[in-house]
Motif scaffolding. Structure first.
Motif, PDB file in Angstrom:
ATOM      1  N   ASN A  55       0.825  -1.211   0.000  1.00  0.00           N
ATOM      2  CA  ASN A  55       0.000   0.000   0.000  1.00  0.00           C
ATOM      3  C   ASN A  55       0.856   1.256   0.000  1.00  0.00           C
ATOM      4  O   ASN A  55       0.551   2.221  -0.704  1.00  0.00           O
ATOM      5  N   ILE A  56       1.926   1.255   0.765  1.00  0.00           N
ATOM      6  CA  ILE A  56       2.829   2.417   0.801  1.00  0.00           C
ATOM      7  C   ILE A  56       3.503   2.591  -0.547  1.00  0.00           C
ATOM      8  O   ILE A  56       3.608   3.701  -1.066  1.00  0.00           O
ATOM      9  N   ARG A  57       3.962   1.486  -1.153  1.00  0.00           N
ATOM     10  CA  ARG A  57       4.598   1.567  -2.460  1.00  0.00           C
ATOM     11  C   ARG A  57       3.636   2.120  -3.506  1.00  0.00           C
ATOM     12  O   ARG A  57       3.997   2.967  -4.325  1.00  0.00           O
ATOM     13  N   ARG A  58       2.376   1.672  -3.444  1.00  0.00           N
ATOM     14  CA  ARG A  58       1.371   2.147  -4.383  1.00  0.00           C
ATOM     15  C   ARG A  58       1.096   3.637  -4.198  1.00  0.00           C
ATOM     16  O   ARG A  58       0.876   4.357  -5.167  1.00  0.00           O
ATOM     17  N   GLN A  59       1.113   4.096  -2.949  1.00  0.00           N
ATOM     18  CA  GLN A  59       0.867   5.516  -2.688  1.00  0.00           C
ATOM     19  C   GLN A  59       2.035   6.380  -3.133  1.00  0.00           C
ATOM     20  O   GLN A  59       1.851   7.535  -3.510  1.00  0.00           O
ATOM     21  N   GLU A  60       3.244   5.857  -3.078  1.00  0.00           N
ATOM     22  CA  GLU A  60       4.421   6.645  -3.417  1.00  0.00           C
ATOM     23  C   GLU A  60       4.688   6.716  -4.916  1.00  0.00           C
ATOM     24  O   GLU A  60       5.355   7.642  -5.372  1.00  0.00           O
ATOM     25  N   THR A  61       4.189   5.754  -5.698  1.00  0.00           N
ATOM     26  CA  THR A  61       4.412   5.797  -7.139  1.00  0.00           C
ATOM     27  C   THR A  61       3.442   6.792  -7.754  1.00  0.00           C
ATOM     28  O   THR A  61       2.249   6.771  -7.480  1.00  0.00           O
ATOM     29  N   PRO A  62       3.961   7.686  -8.596  1.00  0.00           N
ATOM     30  CA  PRO A  62       3.072   8.677  -9.206  1.00  0.00           C
ATOM     31  C   PRO A  62       2.146   8.030 -10.232  1.00  0.00           C
ATOM     32  O   PRO A  62       2.532   7.115 -10.955  1.00  0.00           O
ATOM     33  N   VAL A  63       0.942   8.503 -10.249  1.00  0.00           N
ATOM     34  CA  VAL A  63      -0.059   8.001 -11.196  1.00  0.00           C
ATOM     35  C   VAL A  63      -0.014   8.908 -12.420  1.00  0.00           C
ATOM     36  O   VAL A  63      -0.151  10.124 -12.292  1.00  0.00           O
ATOM     37  N   PRO A  64       0.201   8.337 -13.604  1.00  0.00           N
ATOM     38  CA  PRO A  64       0.241   9.197 -14.803  1.00  0.00           C
ATOM     39  C   PRO A  64      -1.135   9.796 -15.073  1.00  0.00           C
ATOM     40  O   PRO A  64      -2.157   9.125 -14.993  1.00  0.00           O
ATOM     41  N   ILE A  65      -1.139  11.078 -15.349  1.00  0.00           N
ATOM     42  CA  ILE A  65      -2.387  11.785 -15.625  1.00  0.00           C
ATOM     43  C   ILE A  65      -2.580  11.829 -17.131  1.00  0.00           C
ATOM     44  O   ILE A  65      -1.718  12.342 -17.854  1.00  0.00           O
TER      45      ILE A  65
END
Length: 142
Positions: free
Chosen positions: A116-126
């Motif tokens: 969950n932390i890794r998922r939150q730290e990776t930027p989501v492409p807009i």
């Protein structure tokens, strides 16, 4: 309310939040446990658990002769003194077992929390706005 026209107010809106609230309380308890015992890494957690297990086994071994002695004692004051010692050991065992169970829950939840932390730290492409793409298209000529 005497006429039976009282409307009940349901708690349906809060019901879906119960699981989240329970999980939040568990995370708080786990955080307090980690902070209180100075645990920062999974290695620290494993060392604490091994030490707690060793203490638990030592307390159980120390308690066994007290039970035997109390069972064979005829003196009431000696029985009460032994019972007091046994209760003290049982209280310590209860706390150790609670800590060991908490450490097991933390160890089981660690990969999920790490993900969950890794998922939150990776930027989501807009994705680019579709409106801007339509503006840049050449207009059809009539």
């Amino acid at each position: 309310y005497l006429l039976g026209k009282v409307r009940r107010r349901g708690t349906r809106a809060a019901y879906p939040l119960r699981a989240d609230a329970l999980k939040f309380r568990q995370y708080q308890q786990q955080f307090r446990f980690l902070h209180h015992n100075g645990i920062h890494t999974t290695g620290d957690l494993e060392r604490w658990r091994k030490e707690a297990t060793r203490q638990r086994d030592a307390l159980i071994a120390a308690r066994q002769p007290l039970y035997k002695e109390r069972r064979h004692s005829a003196n009431q004051t000696e029985v009460e003194a032994l019972s007091g010692q046994i209760q003290t050991i049982n209280a310590c065992l209860r706390e150790l077992r609670k800590g060991i169970a908490t450490s097991d829950k933390i160890r089981e939840a660690a990969p999920t929390i790490r993900e969950n932390i890794r998922r939150q730290e990776t930027p989501v492409p807009i994705p680019p706005a579709t409106r801007n793409r339509q503006r840049n298209r050449p207009r059809p000529t009539l």
